[in-house]
Design an enzyme around this catalytic site. Structure first.
Site, short mmCIF file in Angstrom:
data_model
loop_
_atom_site.label_atom_id
_atom_site.label_comp_id
_atom_site.label_asym_id
_atom_site.label_seq_id
_atom_site.Cartn_x
_atom_site.Cartn_y
_atom_site.Cartn_z
NE ARG A 26 -2.20 -1.30 3.46
CZ ARG A 26 -2.53 -0.94 4.69
NH1 ARG A 26 -3.63 -0.25 4.92
NH2 ARG A 26 -1.76 -1.26 5.71
CG ASN A 44 -3.83 -4.34 3.60
OD1 ASN A 44 -3.32 -4.34 2.49
ND2 ASN A 44 -3.12 -4.24 4.71
#
Length: 97
Positions: A26, A44
């Site tokens: 990320r 996520n």
């Protein structure tokens, strides 16, 4: 005359599967999105995958999708799936959720 593909804003929803959590995916995605001028978000999911909403020109989105197929060095991407979304929403920045 055809519309300029770099002017029209595209919005894509993407799921990335593989070893993509706990490897800085990320954070690296945010850095890459900023470098390309992409707006949207990355997050996520409970199943171990990562989802993202990408918004930008066709060229920007294509370049981001290409990067997501590999991700950062520690990631092992096995699948990238997604679809264009029709929305009037315009994201102001790219964020990690």
């Amino acid at each position: 005359m055809a519309p300029d593909l770099d002017q029209r804003i595209e919005t894509y929803y993407v799921r990335v599967r593989g070893t993509v959590q706990g490897v800085g995916f990320r954070h690296a995605t945010v850095r890459q999105a900023h470098a390309l001028g992409i707006k949207g978000w990355v997050a996520n999911l409970d199943d171990g995958s990562v989802e993202a909403m990408l918004q930008g020109s066709a060229n920007q989105v294509d370049r981001m999708l290409s990067w997501l197929r590999h991700g950062p060095p520690a990631a092992r991407v096995t699948e990238v799936s997604g679809e264009e979304r029709s929305t009037e929403k315009r994201y102001e920045r790219f964020e990690q959720h």
